[in-house]
Scaffold this motif. Structure first.
Motif, PDB file in Angstrom:
ATOM      1  N   MET A 148     104.381   2.894  36.022  1.00  0.00           N
ATOM      2  CA  MET A 148     103.762   3.994  35.192  1.00  0.00           C
ATOM      3  C   MET A 148     102.244   3.921  35.123  1.00  0.00           C
ATOM      4  O   MET A 148     101.815   2.714  34.892  1.00  0.00           O
ATOM      5  N   GLN A 149     101.393   4.965  35.020  1.00  0.00           N
ATOM      6  CA  GLN A 149      99.945   4.889  34.927  1.00  0.00           C
ATOM      7  C   GLN A 149      99.565   6.212  34.029  1.00  0.00           C
ATOM      8  O   GLN A 149     100.235   7.137  33.921  1.00  0.00           O
ATOM      9  N   LEU A 150      98.458   6.056  33.333  1.00  0.00           N
ATOM     10  CA  LEU A 150      97.791   6.949  32.666  1.00  0.00           C
ATOM     11  C   LEU A 150      96.805   7.405  33.449  1.00  0.00           C
ATOM     12  O   LEU A 150      95.664   6.705  33.548  1.00  0.00           O
ATOM     13  N   VAL A 151      96.605   8.879  33.590  1.00  0.00           N
ATOM     14  CA  VAL A 151      95.568   9.433  34.180  1.00  0.00           C
ATOM     15  C   VAL A 151      94.773  10.279  33.527  1.00  0.00           C
ATOM     16  O   VAL A 151      95.441  11.299  32.971  1.00  0.00           O
ATOM     17  N   HIS A 152      93.644  10.371  33.548  1.00  0.00           N
ATOM     18  CA  HIS A 152      92.563  11.182  33.062  1.00  0.00           C
ATOM     19  C   HIS A 152      91.976  12.306  34.038  1.00  0.00           C
ATOM     20  O   HIS A 152      91.531  11.897  35.125  1.00  0.00           O
ATOM     21  N   HIS A 153      92.224  13.528  33.728  1.00  0.00           N
ATOM     22  CA  HIS A 153      91.542  14.584  34.541  1.00  0.00           C
ATOM     23  C   HIS A 153      90.512  15.212  33.660  1.00  0.00           C
ATOM     24  O   HIS A 153      90.936  15.680  32.671  1.00  0.00           O
ATOM     25  N   SER A 154      89.399  15.492  34.233  1.00  0.00           N
ATOM     26  CA  SER A 154      88.443  16.317  33.611  1.00  0.00           C
ATOM     27  C   SER A 154      87.598  17.204  34.472  1.00  0.00           C
ATOM     28  O   SER A 154      87.636  16.740  35.871  1.00  0.00           O
ATOM     29  N   MET A 155      86.878  17.940  33.850  1.00  0.00           N
ATOM     30  CA  MET A 155      85.833  18.854  34.910  1.00  0.00           C
ATOM     31  C   MET A 155      84.602  18.261  34.673  1.00  0.00           C
ATOM     32  O   MET A 155      83.958  18.119  33.725  1.00  0.00           O
ATOM     33  N   VAL A 156      83.756  18.034  35.790  1.00  0.00           N
ATOM     34  CA  VAL A 156      82.589  17.593  35.921  1.00  0.00           C
ATOM     35  C   VAL A 156      81.709  18.297  36.315  1.00  0.00           C
ATOM     36  O   VAL A 156      81.937  18.954  37.406  1.00  0.00           O
ATOM     37  N   TRP A 169      94.900  11.245  20.571  1.00  0.00           N
ATOM     38  CA  TRP A 169      95.711  12.413  20.371  1.00  0.00           C
ATOM     39  C   TRP A 169      96.100  13.557  21.348  1.00  0.00           C
ATOM     40  O   TRP A 169      94.854  14.101  21.864  1.00  0.00           O
ATOM     41  N   VAL A 170      96.911  13.819  21.976  1.00  0.00           N
ATOM     42  CA  VAL A 170      97.099  14.620  22.896  1.00  0.00           C
ATOM     43  C   VAL A 170      98.358  15.550  22.696  1.00  0.00           C
ATOM     44  O   VAL A 170      99.482  14.996  22.219  1.00  0.00           O
ATOM     45  N   VAL A 171      98.041  17.017  22.893  1.00  0.00           N
ATOM     46  CA  VAL A 171      99.329  17.935  22.730  1.00  0.00           C
ATOM     47  C   VAL A 171      99.208  18.421  24.071  1.00  0.00           C
ATOM     48  O   VAL A 171      98.592  19.512  24.711  1.00  0.00           O
ATOM     49  N   ASP A 172     100.523  18.758  24.548  1.00  0.00           N
ATOM     50  CA  ASP A 172     100.832  19.136  25.875  1.00  0.00           C
ATOM     51  C   ASP A 172      99.743  18.732  26.935  1.00  0.00           C
ATOM     52  O   ASP A 172      99.435  19.597  27.871  1.00  0.00           O
ATOM     53  N   ASP A 173      99.629  17.342  27.327  1.00  0.00           N
ATOM     54  CA  ASP A 173      98.674  16.911  27.749  1.00  0.00           C
ATOM     55  C   ASP A 173      97.244  17.232  27.997  1.00  0.00           C
ATOM     56  O   ASP A 173      96.336  16.671  28.600  1.00  0.00           O
ATOM     57  N   VAL A 174      96.917  17.826  26.626  1.00  0.00           N
ATOM     58  CA  VAL A 174      95.497  18.395  26.482  1.00  0.00           C
ATOM     59  C   VAL A 174      95.093  17.235  25.320  1.00  0.00           C
ATOM     60  O   VAL A 174      95.684  17.349  24.190  1.00  0.00           O
ATOM     61  N   VAL A 175      93.777  16.764  25.593  1.00  0.00           N
ATOM     62  CA  VAL A 175      93.376  15.851  24.638  1.00  0.00           C
ATOM     63  C   VAL A 175      92.925  16.616  23.431  1.00  0.00           C
ATOM     64  O   VAL A 175      92.103  17.758  23.639  1.00  0.00           O
ATOM     65  N   GLN A 176      93.190  16.043  22.002  1.00  0.00           N
ATOM     66  CA  GLN A 176      92.843  16.736  20.799  1.00  0.00           C
ATOM     67  C   GLN A 176      91.625  16.125  20.010  1.00  0.00           C
ATOM     68  O   GLN A 176      90.788  16.774  19.483  1.00  0.00           O
ATOM     69  N   ARG A 177      91.633  14.739  20.393  1.00  0.00           N
ATOM     70  CA  ARG A 177      90.708  14.062  19.605  1.00  0.00           C
ATOM     71  C   ARG A 177      90.750  12.577  20.170  1.00  0.00           C
ATOM     72  O   ARG A 177      91.788  11.953  20.508  1.00  0.00           O
ATOM     73  N   VAL A 184      86.380  10.132  27.937  1.00  0.00           N
ATOM     74  CA  VAL A 184      87.641  11.203  27.783  1.00  0.00           C
ATOM     75  C   VAL A 184      86.869  11.996  26.611  1.00  0.00           C
ATOM     76  O   VAL A 184      86.463  11.614  25.441  1.00  0.00           O
ATOM     77  N   GLU A 185      87.109  13.602  26.577  1.00  0.00           N
ATOM     78  CA  GLU A 185      86.775  14.308  25.696  1.00  0.00           C
ATOM     79  C   GLU A 185      87.966  15.272  25.108  1.00  0.00           C
ATOM     80  O   GLU A 185      88.755  15.434  26.187  1.00  0.00           O
ATOM     81  N   ALA A 186      87.850  15.762  24.047  1.00  0.00           N
ATOM     82  CA  ALA A 186      88.661  16.807  23.502  1.00  0.00           C
ATOM     83  C   ALA A 186      88.707  18.086  24.677  1.00  0.00           C
ATOM     84  O   ALA A 186      87.537  18.417  25.069  1.00  0.00           O
ATOM     85  N   GLY A 187      89.885  18.444  25.238  1.00  0.00           N
ATOM     86  CA  GLY A 187      89.953  19.491  26.375  1.00  0.00           C
ATOM     87  C   GLY A 187      90.344  18.816  27.515  1.00  0.00           C
ATOM     88  O   GLY A 187      90.852  19.855  28.600  1.00  0.00           O
ATOM     89  N   ASP A 188      89.974  17.474  27.831  1.00  0.00           N
ATOM     90  CA  ASP A 188      90.484  16.898  29.017  1.00  0.00           C
ATOM     91  C   ASP A 188      91.891  16.845  29.096  1.00  0.00           C
ATOM     92  O   ASP A 188      92.707  16.968  28.111  1.00  0.00           O
TER      93      ASP A 188
END
Length: 130
Positions: free
Chosen positions: A1-9, A82-90, A119-123
């Motif tokens: 298993m891995q943890l993947v960060h998705h963001s808009m650049v 902290w994440v809700v429904d795959d979206v970073v909150q903090r 990693v930022e809120a909204g990612d």
């Protein structure tokens, strides 16, 4: 298993839209430890002497509600996400022994300090390969 960060650049100016944003993906951790039992969730990272790069401790919950992170008996700094429904909150850098933070989440992730610098809120953070 891995943890993947998705963001808009943002890549800069586009003559038609003003800015050009592209999706960016990074693997933050390949050694993911799930804290599933009450004992492992209570213990967390307490009493561990190290937290190797590419590691993550993940707390997965059925519902989103306020969750606390404390650093009592944790000997090294960490990044908590902290994440809700795959979206970073903090995202918060926590210091050994002294820090305490809380936020709503259904997924709480602890990473070695510095891992979540981009990693930022909204990612989005997603566990893959479950």
């Amino acid at each position: 298993m891995q943890l993947v960060h998705h963001s808009m650049v943002e890549r800069g100016d586009d003559s038609e839209t003003g800015t050009d944003a592209v999706s960016h993906e990074d693997v933050l951790a390949t050694d993911v430890d799930l804290a599933q039992s009450i004992l492992s969730q209570t213990r967390g990272l307490m009493f561990r002497r190290s937290f190797p790069d590419n590691s993550a401790l993940v707390f997965l919950f059925d519902t989103a509600k306020i969750r606390d992170v404390h650093m009592l008996f944790v000997f090294f700094p960490i990044d908590a996400v902290w994440v809700v429904d795959d979206v970073v909150q903090r995202v918060e850098r926590l210091r050994p022994w002294r820090s305490f933070a809380r936020e709503e989440c259904d997924l709480l992730i602890e990473l070695p300090a510095g891992t979540a610098d981009d990693v930022e809120a909204g990612d989005r953070l997603v566990l893959e390969g479950e």
